[in-house]
Design a protein around this motif. Structure first.
Motif, short mmCIF file in Angstrom:
data_model
loop_
_atom_site.label_atom_id
_atom_site.label_comp_id
_atom_site.label_asym_id
_atom_site.label_seq_id
_atom_site.Cartn_x
_atom_site.Cartn_y
_atom_site.Cartn_z
N ALA A 80 0.83 -1.20 0.00
CA ALA A 80 0.00 0.00 0.00
C ALA A 80 0.87 1.26 0.00
CB ALA A 80 -0.91 0.00 1.22
N ALA A 81 1.97 1.22 0.74
CA ALA A 81 2.87 2.38 0.79
C ALA A 81 3.56 2.59 -0.55
CB ALA A 81 3.90 2.19 1.89
N GLU A 86 1.71 10.01 -6.07
CA GLU A 86 1.97 11.45 -5.89
C GLU A 86 2.43 11.68 -4.45
OE1 GLU A 86 -1.52 13.62 -6.92
OE2 GLU A 86 -0.97 13.71 -9.05
N HIS A 87 3.59 12.32 -4.34
CA HIS A 87 4.14 12.61 -3.03
C HIS A 87 3.82 14.05 -2.63
CE1 HIS A 87 6.40 8.84 -2.84
NE2 HIS A 87 6.67 9.02 -4.13
N PRO A 88 3.84 14.34 -1.34
CA PRO A 88 3.57 15.72 -0.89
C PRO A 88 4.56 16.71 -1.49
CG PRO A 88 3.47 14.20 0.96
CD PRO A 88 4.02 13.41 -0.21
N GLU A 89 4.08 17.89 -1.80
CA GLU A 89 4.92 18.96 -2.35
C GLU A 89 5.00 20.10 -1.34
OE1 GLU A 89 3.32 20.09 -6.08
OE2 GLU A 89 3.78 18.17 -7.08
N ILE A 90 6.21 20.60 -1.18
CA ILE A 90 6.46 21.67 -0.20
C ILE A 90 6.85 22.94 -0.94
CG2 ILE A 90 7.82 22.41 1.79
CD1 ILE A 90 6.04 20.06 2.39
N ALA A 107 2.17 23.14 2.20
CA ALA A 107 2.26 21.79 1.63
C ALA A 107 0.99 21.46 0.85
CB ALA A 107 2.47 20.76 2.74
N SER A 108 1.17 20.74 -0.19
CA SER A 108 0.03 20.28 -0.98
C SER A 108 0.18 18.78 -1.23
CB SER A 108 -0.05 21.04 -2.32
OG SER A 108 1.14 20.84 -3.07
N ARG A 117 -4.99 7.26 -3.43
CA ARG A 117 -3.84 6.74 -2.69
C ARG A 117 -3.08 5.67 -3.45
NH1 ARG A 117 -6.47 6.66 3.41
NH2 ARG A 117 -6.04 8.88 3.85
N GLY A 118 -3.60 5.20 -4.53
CA GLY A 118 -2.84 4.31 -5.40
C GLY A 118 -3.06 2.83 -5.17
#
Length: 232
Positions: A80-81, A86-90, A107-108, A117-118
């Motif tokens: 699951a991980a 898409e990873h968080p963007e800072i 953060a987005s 979540r994939g």
């Protein structure tokens, strides 16, 4: 340092202007220092609350993860991980707190709905979803903690810089300027006393000369008066 200053009225006026300017600067810096300390204390309170929040969120996320591993298996959790695309963007911006530029972190793509979540709805479970929710909460807390901790560090650095400038004015520059002012005033007073004494001597000598001239004139008049009957 005072002996290096020429004791002139021009220098005295310049030093008095510098003292006035330095005292105004000292008062302004003191106000800034006090304001910065108040802002720092507010940020420190936030930091303490956020640290507690990060710790609580970490404990919750770890418990959820342990539960998911125990119930769903380590392979399912890792799968699951790994499915996350898409990873968080800072992004960072700046804000001004009493002249101190501190970062504002935004953060987005931290929180995602289930269908983004994939790992898919079918291959998931409530425990994995709860674990993902808990770690999203933890990431939000960490980002906020990073912003507050950085702001606190920059505020503390500015407070120390301002304190050094206040101390430099209060314990070095102003005492030296006032010492120079006192030195020049003393020298000017000495020069004034010497000038008065010189003028008094000149006046006394002039009066003495005038007295001598008057005595000579009186003697001449007396001699002329005595000689007049003999001429008859």
């Amino acid at each position: 340092m005072a002996k290096d200053v020429k004791p002139t009225r021009k220098n005295l006026m310049a030093i008095e202007d510098r003292i006035e300017l330095s005292e105004r600067g000292h008062d302004t810096l003191e106000q800034k220092r006090d304001g910065l300390i108040m802002e720092f204390m507010d940020i420190l309170d936030q930091a303490q609350d956020i640290r507690s929040e990060v710790e609580a969120d970490y404990q919750t996320a770890q418990q959820k993860l342990d539960m998911a591993r125990a119930m769903e298996g380590d392979v399912a959790v890792r799968g699951a991980a790994a499915a996350l695309k898409e990873h968080p963007e800072i992004t960072t911006q700046s804000k001004n707190i009493m002249g101190v530029v501190v970062p504002q972190i935004e953060a987005s793509k931290v929180r995602k709905p289930l269908d983004e979540r994939g790992y898919g709805l079918v291959g998931s479970s409530a425990r994995i979803d709860e674990t993902a929710d808990a770690y999203e909460d933890l990431i939000d807390s960490i980002i906020l903690a990073a912003e507050v901790e950085t702001a606190m560090k920059k505020m503390l650095e500015e407070i120390e810089t301002t304190k050094r400038r206040v101390n430099a004015l209060e314990f070095k520059l102003l005492p030296e300027l006032k010492q120079n002012q006192e030195y020049i005033e003393q020298k000017l007073e000495e020069q004034e006393r010497e000038e008065i004494f010189r003028l008094k001597k000149i006046k006394a000598k002039k009066e003495e000369e005038e007295d001598e001239e008057q005595e000579i004139e009186a003697d001449e008049r007396e001699g002329a008066t005595t000689a007049s009957p003999k001429a008859d």
